[in-house]
Design a protein around this motif. Sequence first.
Motif, PDB file in Angstrom:
ATOM      1  N   THR A 207       0.804  -1.161  -0.010  1.00 58.29           N
ATOM      2  CA  THR A 207       0.102  -0.052   0.016  1.00 58.29           C
ATOM      3  C   THR A 207       0.730   1.377  -0.032  1.00 58.29           C
ATOM      4  O   THR A 207       0.501   2.357  -0.592  1.00 58.29           O
ATOM      5  CB  THR A 207      -0.827  -0.014   1.280  1.00 58.29           C
ATOM      6  OG1 THR A 207      -0.151  -0.160   2.351  1.00 58.29           O
ATOM      7  CG2 THR A 207      -2.015  -1.112   1.118  1.00 58.29           C
ATOM      8  N   ASN A 208       2.046   1.285   0.716  1.00 57.01           N
ATOM      9  CA  ASN A 208       2.828   2.330   0.639  1.00 57.01           C
ATOM     10  C   ASN A 208       3.378   2.593  -0.878  1.00 57.01           C
ATOM     11  O   ASN A 208       3.822   3.766  -1.155  1.00 57.01           O
ATOM     12  CB  ASN A 208       4.018   2.188   1.575  1.00 57.01           C
ATOM     13  CG  ASN A 208       3.700   2.463   2.878  1.00 57.01           C
ATOM     14  OD1 ASN A 208       2.445   2.935   3.230  1.00 57.01           O
ATOM     15  ND2 ASN A 208       4.244   1.791   3.905  1.00 57.01           N
ATOM     16  N   LEU A 209       3.676   1.424  -1.698  1.00 57.67           N
ATOM     17  CA  LEU A 209       4.316   1.686  -2.776  1.00 57.67           C
ATOM     18  C   LEU A 209       3.344   2.175  -3.918  1.00 57.67           C
ATOM     19  O   LEU A 209       3.643   2.636  -4.918  1.00 57.67           O
ATOM     20  CB  LEU A 209       4.891   0.332  -3.294  1.00 57.67           C
ATOM     21  CG  LEU A 209       6.078  -0.268  -2.536  1.00 57.67           C
ATOM     22  CD1 LEU A 209       6.492  -1.655  -3.015  1.00 57.67           C
ATOM     23  CD2 LEU A 209       7.301   0.905  -2.764  1.00 57.67           C
ATOM     24  N   ARG A 210       2.037   1.923  -3.802  1.00 56.47           N
ATOM     25  CA  ARG A 210       0.999   2.368  -5.020  1.00 56.47           C
ATOM     26  C   ARG A 210       0.169   3.245  -4.309  1.00 56.47           C
ATOM     27  O   ARG A 210      -0.612   3.041  -3.263  1.00 56.47           O
ATOM     28  CB  ARG A 210       0.326   0.961  -5.312  1.00 56.47           C
ATOM     29  CG  ARG A 210       1.179   0.131  -6.026  1.00 56.47           C
ATOM     30  CD  ARG A 210       0.464  -0.864  -6.691  1.00 56.47           C
ATOM     31  NE  ARG A 210       1.202  -1.215  -7.971  1.00 56.47           N
ATOM     32  CZ  ARG A 210       0.709  -1.673  -8.984  1.00 56.47           C
ATOM     33  NH1 ARG A 210      -0.926  -1.607  -9.087  1.00 56.47           N
ATOM     34  NH2 ARG A 210       1.369  -2.121 -10.008  1.00 56.47           N
TER      35      ARG A 210
ATOM     36  N   ARG B 183      -2.458   3.059  -9.765  1.00 56.75           N
ATOM     37  CA  ARG B 183      -3.190   1.894  -9.797  1.00 56.75           C
ATOM     38  C   ARG B 183      -3.486   1.572 -11.076  1.00 56.75           C
ATOM     39  O   ARG B 183      -4.007   2.806 -11.965  1.00 56.75           O
ATOM     40  CB  ARG B 183      -4.312   1.673  -8.845  1.00 56.75           C
ATOM     41  CG  ARG B 183      -3.683   1.585  -7.452  1.00 56.75           C
ATOM     42  CD  ARG B 183      -5.025   1.287  -6.467  1.00 56.75           C
ATOM     43  NE  ARG B 183      -4.417   1.133  -5.042  1.00 56.75           N
ATOM     44  CZ  ARG B 183      -5.049   1.622  -4.139  1.00 56.75           C
ATOM     45  NH1 ARG B 183      -6.304   2.111  -4.164  1.00 56.75           N
ATOM     46  NH2 ARG B 183      -4.202   1.795  -3.036  1.00 56.75           N
ATOM     47  N   ILE B 184      -3.854   0.648 -11.775  1.00 53.88           N
ATOM     48  CA  ILE B 184      -4.387   0.232 -12.950  1.00 53.88           C
ATOM     49  C   ILE B 184      -5.868   0.137 -12.747  1.00 53.88           C
ATOM     50  O   ILE B 184      -6.469  -0.515 -11.871  1.00 53.88           O
ATOM     51  CB  ILE B 184      -3.823  -0.918 -13.565  1.00 53.88           C
ATOM     52  CG1 ILE B 184      -2.438  -1.054 -13.829  1.00 53.88           C
ATOM     53  CG2 ILE B 184      -4.542  -1.562 -14.841  1.00 53.88           C
ATOM     54  CD1 ILE B 184      -1.667  -2.603 -13.955  1.00 53.88           C
TER      55      ILE B 184
ATOM     56  N   SER C 174     -11.324   4.115 -15.791  1.00 51.56           N
ATOM     57  CA  SER C 174     -10.283   4.712 -16.790  1.00 51.56           C
ATOM     58  C   SER C 174     -10.623   5.989 -17.406  1.00 51.56           C
ATOM     59  O   SER C 174      -9.904   6.763 -17.637  1.00 51.56           O
ATOM     60  CB  SER C 174     -10.358   3.374 -17.858  1.00 51.56           C
ATOM     61  OG  SER C 174      -9.750   2.327 -17.559  1.00 51.56           O
ATOM     62  N   PHE C 175     -12.050   6.149 -17.645  1.00 54.06           N
ATOM     63  CA  PHE C 175     -12.623   7.220 -18.239  1.00 54.06           C
ATOM     64  C   PHE C 175     -12.143   8.543 -17.132  1.00 54.06           C
ATOM     65  O   PHE C 175     -12.011   9.551 -17.474  1.00 54.06           O
ATOM     66  CB  PHE C 175     -13.877   7.342 -18.465  1.00 54.06           C
ATOM     67  CG  PHE C 175     -13.991   6.556 -19.804  1.00 54.06           C
ATOM     68  CD1 PHE C 175     -13.629   7.013 -21.014  1.00 54.06           C
ATOM     69  CD2 PHE C 175     -15.330   5.618 -20.043  1.00 54.06           C
ATOM     70  CE1 PHE C 175     -13.790   6.462 -22.314  1.00 54.06           C
ATOM     71  CE2 PHE C 175     -15.588   5.051 -21.112  1.00 54.06           C
ATOM     72  CZ  PHE C 175     -14.756   5.476 -22.259  1.00 54.06           C
ATOM     73  N   SER C 176     -12.287   8.116 -15.980  1.00 61.37           N
ATOM     74  CA  SER C 176     -12.332   9.180 -14.526  1.00 61.37           C
ATOM     75  C   SER C 176     -10.743   9.620 -14.826  1.00 61.37           C
ATOM     76  O   SER C 176     -10.401  11.006 -14.808  1.00 61.37           O
ATOM     77  CB  SER C 176     -12.508   8.649 -13.483  1.00 61.37           C
ATOM     78  OG  SER C 176     -12.156   9.401 -12.455  1.00 61.37           O
TER      79      SER C 176
END
Length: 152
Positions: free
Chosen positions: A22-25, A30-31, A38-40
């Motif tokens: 969680t600290n890395l991402r 995030r994908i 994706s649209f957001s």
Amino acid sequence: MSSPKVRFLRGKIKDLSSLPSTNLRRSSWRIAKDLPTSFSYALKGIGYALKSQRNFRIQIILGVLTYIVGIFLEINATNLSIITCMVALVLILELINTAIEATVDLAIGRKFHPLARIAKDCAAAAVLIASFGAVLVAFIILLQPLRIRLGL
């Protein structure tokens, strides 16, 4: 036998692998798991460009004006589509230019590096060339109908 640099990097990788994921991402890394997300993300990119990039705003205004002139002159759908594609190309390249500039700034910070300058200059040149091409295409498409409308 490994060099001190390789040993240093291996140590850093081990340090990173021990951190909780969680600290890395963060959410921006995030994908997207679904289409609305994706649209957001894409809309956030457009919003950033609208807020921070003067040229992006100018290009949108000029694109809309060109499109309105094309409709006013009653050009055919094919030519209107070509104008739309040229405007979209310029806007896409401006977004790519913005992304390259942000990435280079992130990578080198406030330091100067000749390769950073080359990356930024080449990205800006791509936008400039596309803009010249778009103006030329609009001129070619709109000149004759404009001359007819004005009686010249």
